[in-house]
Design a protein around this motif. Structure first.
Motif, short mmCIF file in Angstrom:
data_model
loop_
_atom_site.label_atom_id
_atom_site.label_comp_id
_atom_site.label_asym_id
_atom_site.label_seq_id
_atom_site.Cartn_x
_atom_site.Cartn_y
_atom_site.Cartn_z
N TYR A 155 38.98 56.72 32.99
CA TYR A 155 39.30 55.50 31.62
C TYR A 155 38.82 56.30 30.45
O TYR A 155 37.50 56.30 30.37
CB TYR A 155 38.61 54.31 32.06
CG TYR A 155 38.97 53.36 30.89
CD1 TYR A 155 40.19 52.30 30.64
CD2 TYR A 155 37.83 52.87 29.81
CE1 TYR A 155 40.25 51.57 30.09
CE2 TYR A 155 38.11 51.91 28.84
CZ TYR A 155 39.42 51.43 28.68
OH TYR A 155 39.76 50.53 27.94
N TYR A 205 39.80 49.07 46.53
CA TYR A 205 39.34 49.55 45.34
C TYR A 205 39.71 51.07 45.24
O TYR A 205 39.78 51.80 46.34
CB TYR A 205 37.91 49.50 44.81
CG TYR A 205 37.66 48.02 44.49
CD1 TYR A 205 37.71 47.24 43.20
CD2 TYR A 205 37.27 47.15 45.67
CE1 TYR A 205 37.50 45.98 43.03
CE2 TYR A 205 36.90 45.93 45.56
CZ TYR A 205 36.97 45.27 44.35
OH TYR A 205 36.63 44.13 44.07
N TYR A 212 36.43 51.83 38.95
CA TYR A 212 37.11 51.50 40.02
C TYR A 212 38.06 50.33 39.62
O TYR A 212 37.64 49.32 38.59
CB TYR A 212 35.95 50.81 40.80
CG TYR A 212 35.17 52.03 41.53
CD1 TYR A 212 35.52 52.54 42.55
CD2 TYR A 212 33.81 52.21 40.98
CE1 TYR A 212 34.66 53.72 43.24
CE2 TYR A 212 32.88 53.19 41.45
CZ TYR A 212 33.53 53.94 42.57
OH TYR A 212 32.96 55.07 43.27
N VAL A 213 39.10 50.31 40.18
CA VAL A 213 39.95 49.35 39.89
C VAL A 213 40.64 48.88 41.16
O VAL A 213 40.58 49.57 42.40
CB VAL A 213 41.31 49.79 39.12
CG1 VAL A 213 41.07 50.46 37.95
CG2 VAL A 213 42.00 51.06 39.89
N THR A 214 40.91 47.38 41.36
CA THR A 214 41.41 46.79 42.47
C THR A 214 42.90 47.40 42.77
O THR A 214 43.65 47.74 42.01
CB THR A 214 41.23 45.19 42.46
OG1 THR A 214 42.08 44.83 41.49
CG2 THR A 214 40.20 44.84 42.25
N SER A 215 43.16 47.33 44.15
CA SER A 215 44.54 47.44 44.49
C SER A 215 45.54 46.33 44.15
O SER A 215 45.03 45.30 44.05
CB SER A 215 44.58 47.92 46.06
OG SER A 215 44.33 46.52 46.84
N SER A 216 46.80 46.37 44.54
CA SER A 216 47.75 45.59 44.19
C SER A 216 47.73 44.26 45.53
O SER A 216 48.30 43.30 45.09
CB SER A 216 49.19 46.12 44.07
OG SER A 216 49.50 46.59 45.15
N THR A 242 39.67 55.67 39.17
CA THR A 242 40.65 56.28 38.38
C THR A 242 39.82 56.48 37.01
O THR A 242 38.45 56.39 37.05
CB THR A 242 41.54 55.34 37.81
OG1 THR A 242 42.53 56.15 36.90
CG2 THR A 242 41.10 54.12 37.04
#
Length: 1013
Positions: free
Chosen positions: A615, A610, A626-630, A613
């Motif tokens: 928002y 994660y 938190y955002v997950t990776s690709s 970023t």
């Protein structure tokens, strides 16, 4: 062909001539004591995993390079000294720039998308990038471990092969002091033939501008800005060119930028001191290399010290430390020879040659043609600077204790630390500021990285002989390896002033910043048993169990066994009692099989990571999320395994005057670690999986001969050759190929395929078939042209004479549809080296050559020099032989077939025209740019003289030798680029043989001296 050798003790023996070579033993008789094997050959020691073994007792595949071989090569690093000297080891330097990296593979490597770099072991400890770090003067020997018996003891890290380095240590006896120095003068070894005649250049530029509808821009630069609407402008343009540019001087950019001499200075000092119980060794090395381009240089400093001592009977200690620094200046935003080769060779009616060279003209040319993308390299080298400073410290220590009877316990540990600081800065004259002064402007980057690691190894060794014939050497051990790294990077833009550079960043704007931290560890248990019966039957068995933090809890552990056996037939009684032993005094057959692994992937790939970023909510930023990776984690990720089989034969003839080693190997890699594409519905784009398998299979030969030997004269030859063929056995389910594109449209792009059933390194593109000529068309009454039946149709549009023609690829065989086909194979058929060494009294002469047979090179440099923008230069091959569409009588394009035939004699041999169609078509990957990369290089020629001992005795010197060396003396090749030995693409093993405007390799003239006190 065979060679018949007769000897008074042997009736008649026939040998294949290739084993002996045409010159062997023809100048003198085989000595009568040829049955006596050299003691030196029997006692020669090879360093293997966690120990040593006599070469005669070796069961695995190992190639060795001695300190003497390395010392024969004045080199910045051991990579340069080792090239071509070991069978199966392929070292290709990325370019000729100071500090250039190299691609190192053993037997083709063991992966498609992951690292293929061998594991480096220095004095028993892992050390990354060791050949580039260790001072070559400190190396005692290098052993390249290739077979399962030798590499399986390293388990998870062994599938790409092992390079074991033993450094020099102190000697018992009096103090010995050595001082070695050499100075090298480097020059450009080859220049590309670029258009150099002013009239031809300006006429070429006119044709390109006219066809592109940019005649006014051409006139602005070459014709005093005369308006194209002026009466007689077009009809008189060629006369004006002849009058104005006849006998005009031109600017040779290669000579101006690279025509000088780079200087390398090397000083190496070491001393050895020792008593019966304690020995110490200290060395210091300084090396400074200035490149052919301004502001390119590398400076190395290395300080090493080691000591070993027997504290008490049966208790020994050793300590070894090294600290080195490396400062690499890559002055300027150098992005390849393209920027030098494409520069305008005259200033037209706007610039003098001095102004053209000393002025940043990029803005002027780009304003006339937006496609122009080659800034003045001389100005850019001053305007953009970069530096990378490396500092490394390594220290290790060990204690050995003999206990009970025949048992030895050793515990040893190593700590290594590395710091890298990199900076770059581009001032107001740089291209970045000229093209984007508002957003980017004056800019710079700062990067810092630090890493450290440790290794702790504990072993117990048992060594015993039973009944004089049964010898057993057994080893068990435990090891832990840990490493951690962290880095931070800062990108700075819009400096208001360049005065202080990066010394004051408070006035700049931070464009980007990043940090990273990672660690990994390996826990291992291993064992090995060597059994020797009567020096005839040899057996080695190893097993290793590794646990790696890079894999999830389901597959952390892997087990890697191997077994090897050897039979020394020449030690059998029936052989010893036979007269054949007078000729064949040593014959050994070897077989080995084992499993090794590869964990050379990134950390934490079994996890879904994660990042944080911002928002905005209600148009208000400052809300962290938190955002997950690709990349989707894979808890079932497991070891990449290689099953390797090796069969070898060692042969010694005539008291080991001739020694031949031959190998056949078959390596199968299973469960390759590759990134698989996921369906969009998963929410992720990729996931690392164990998918696919591949095979490397090949043969190797190493031949060492003493050709002539007398009291005063000696001639020896060392020869090695290797052949490797890879094959992709499988990929992920439902897929039979993967593509890897390298380069860009204008810089030269080519696609490599990894296809099931095929080998790696295959290039794909379109088959070039020359150009469309007047014979391909019919002239209609209204002046238009019609393509004749049976002539290949282009992918789009209607062709005209001078357009590039590609082979048909549709089922009907009448049209080019841009279907990718195989256009080249970058894998050489054979690689190797040959060294001849002569000595006569005080003189010595060494000639080392290396070669590669087969293997294509994609000449992306040639691709990038194809015409696509005004004012840029082109190779003479094109500039004097392109297809003319402009009629000199009218100054305008003609489509009259009869007139075109007059303007273009020998149409079939001409290159394409400067039409807009071709400007786009030349971006296609084409077989036109694929060339045979075979070569034979006289890599080094050294002549030395050792002063007489009687003279040296009076000046308190033990040995003194002076020498001259020429490196890269000559290369025999059909390749049109700078050098066929190139590897500009990095990252994966599937993209070899790509030459993209790399820094050219120099020829160097070396003066050196070796002194011993």
């Amino acid at each position: 062909m065979s060679l018949i050798i007769k000897h008074k003790n042997v009736k008649r023996i026939v040998f294949p001539a290739f084993l002996l070579s045409s010159h062997l033993l023809l100048a003198q008789q085989v000595p009568n004591d040829s049955t006596k094997i050299s003691t030196k050959d029997i006692d020669e020691v090879v360093v293997i995993g966690y120990g040593t073994v006599k070469k005669s007792d070796l069961t695995g595949s190992v190639s060795s390079v001695s300190a003497k071989d390395l010392a024969a090569t004045p080199a910045m690093n051991a990579l340069q000294a080792l090239q071509g000297r070991a069978a199966g080891l392929n070292i290709v330097t990325a370019s000729g720039a100071p500090g250039a990296t190299a691609n190192v593979t053993i037997r083709g490597g063991a992966s498609i998308t992951q690292g293929t770099e061998p594991l480096y072991i220095v004095d028993g400890f892992q050390l990354d990038n060791a050949l580039n770090v260790i001072n070559p003067n400190d190396i005692e020997s290098i052993d390249v471990l290739k077979g399962a018996s030798a590499i399986a003891i390293y388990g998870a890290r062994g599938s790409n092969g092992i390079i074991v380095i033993k450094t020099k240590g102190g000697k018992k006896g009096k103090t010995i002091i050595n001082y070695n120095n050499f100075t090298s003068f480097d020059t450009l070894s080859k220049k590309l033939d670029m258009l150099s005649n002013a009239e031809d250049y300006v006429k070429y530029q006119y044709e390109m501008a006219n066809l592109a509808g940019r005649t006014a821009q051409w006139s602005n630069y070459f014709d005093n800005n005369l308006a194209p609407e002026t009466p007689g402008f077009h009809t008189g343009v060629f006369n004006r060119i002849d009058e104005r540019y006849a006998n005009t001087s031109t600017l040779d950019w290669q000579e101006k930028m690279l025509g000088g001499s780079g200087v390398t200075t090397n000083h190496n000092f070491n001393f050895s001191v020792g008593t019966e119980k304690t020995q110490a060794f200290v060395s210091y090395n300084y090396n400074k290399q200035d490149g052919l381009l301004d502001n390119f240089s590398e400076t190395r400093n290395s300080l090493r010290a080691n000591i070993k001592s027997e504290l008490y009977k049966g208790i020994r200690v050793d300590f070894n430390s090294v600290f080195n620094t490396n400062s690499l200046n890559g002055g300027g935003a150098y992005s390849g020879m393209k920027k030098i080769l494409l520069q305008p060779i005259i200033g037209g009616t706007r610039f003098s040659l001095n102004q053209l060279f000393n002025t940043q003209t990029y803005g002027d040319f780009a304003a006339l043609d937006p496609s122009y993308d080659t800034e003045n390299p001389f100005i850019e080298l001053q305007a953009s600077t970069s530096n990378a400073r490396n500092r490394n410290f390594v220290a290790n220590a060990g204690v050995e204790i003999d206990f009970l009877k025949n048992f030895t316990f050793r515990t040893a540990g190593q700590y290594n630390w590395r710091n890298v600081k990199s900076t770059s800065f581009s001032d107001e004259n740089s291209r970045a500021n000229l093209t984007d002064p508002t957003t980017t402007g004056i800019n710079g980057k700062i990067g810092n990285s630090e890493s450290y690691g440790y290794q702790i190894t504990n072993t117990v060794t048992y060594n015993n002989t039973f009944g004089d014939k049964h010898k057993i050497n057994a080893l068990i051990g435990q090891e832990v390896v840990y490493s951690q790294s962290e880095s931070n990077n800062l990108t700075l833009i819009k400096f208001p002033f360049p005065n202080f550079g990066l010394d004051d960043i408070s006035t700049a704007t931070v464009s980007d910043k990043s940090t990273d931290r990672s660690s990994n560890s390996l826990l291992s248990y291993f064992g090995r048993v060597n059994y020797n019966y009567d020096d005839r039957y040899l057996l080695t068995a190893t097993i290793r169990r590794d646990g790696s933090s890079k894999f999830g809890p389901n597959n952390k552990w892997g087990t890697f066994p191997s077994v090897a056996a050897a039979w020394r037939a020449s030690q059998e009684g029936f052989w010893q009692n036979s007269k054949i032993t007078n000729v064949i005094n040593d014959l050994k057959f070897r077989f080995e099989y084992g499993v090794t692994g590869n964990n050379d992937i990134g950390n934490n790939l079994f996890l879904t990571t994660y990042s944080i970023t911002d928002y905005p909510m209600n148009n208000t930023p400052g809300n962290p999320v938190y955002v997950t990776s690709s990349n989707l984690g894979n808890p079932f990720l497991r070891w990449e395994e290689m099953k390797t089989t090796n069969v070898g034969v060692d042969l010694g003839l005539f008291n080991n005057r001739i020694k031949l080693t031959s190998e056949w190997y078959n390596n199968i890699v299973d469960g390759m670690l590759m990134s698989a594409v996921l369906p969009a519905s998963s929410g992720y784009s990729k996931q690392y999986q164990n998918i696919g398998s591949m095979r490397n299979r090949g043969i190797e030969f190493t031949l060492n001969t003493i050709n002539l030997k007398s009291d005063d004269f000696r001639w020896t030859t060392d020869f090695n050759i290797g052949h490797n063929r890879s094959k992709v056995l499988s990929l992920e389910k439902g897929r039979d190929s993967r593509t890897f594109s390298v380069g860009s449209n204008r810089a030269g792009v080519v696609t490599y395929y990894a296809t099931v059933g095929e080998q790696l390194g295959e290039m794909y593109g379109y088959v070039y078939q020359g150009i469309y000529t007047t014979d391909d068309f019919t002239q209609n009454a209204n002046g238009t042209l019609t393509l004749k039946d049976g002539v290949v149709k282009p992918a789009t549009g209607t062709p005209k004479p001078g357009d590039i023609k590609f082979a048909a690829d549709n089922e009907a065989g009448d049209q080019f549809t841009r279907k990718m086909v195989k256009i080249g194979d970058a894998t050489p058929d054979f690689i190797g080296g040959i060294s001849n060494n002569f000595s006569y009294k005080g003189f010595d002469l060494a000639v080392f050559m290396k070669f590669s047979v087969g293997g294509d090179v994609y000449n992306a440099t040639k691709h990038s020099l194809s015409p696509y923008a005004l004012f840029q230069n082109v190779p003479s091959e094109f500039g004097t032989n392109f297809y003319h569409l402009i009629d000199p009588n009218t100054g305008q394009q003609t489509m009259n077939l009869a007139r075109l035939k007059e303007l273009n004699p020998n149409e079939d041999s001409r290159l394409w025209s400067l039409s807009n169609t071709n400007t786009q078509t030349i971006t296609y990957p084409s077989s036109y740019y694929v060339e045979d990369g075979s070569y034979l290089r006289i890599a080094q020629l050294t002549l030395g003289y050792s002063l007489p001992k009687s003279f040296l005795r009076d000046i308190m010197v033990t040995n003194a030798r002076i020498y001259v060396t020429v490196n890269n003396l000559a290369t025999i090749t059909g390749y049109s680029g700078f050098d066929p030995e190139v590897s500009a693409a990095s990252g994966v093993a599937v993209t070899p043989g790509y030459d993209s405007s790399t820094f050219p390799r120099s020829r160097s003239y070396v003066l050196g001296i070796n002194l011993t006190f």
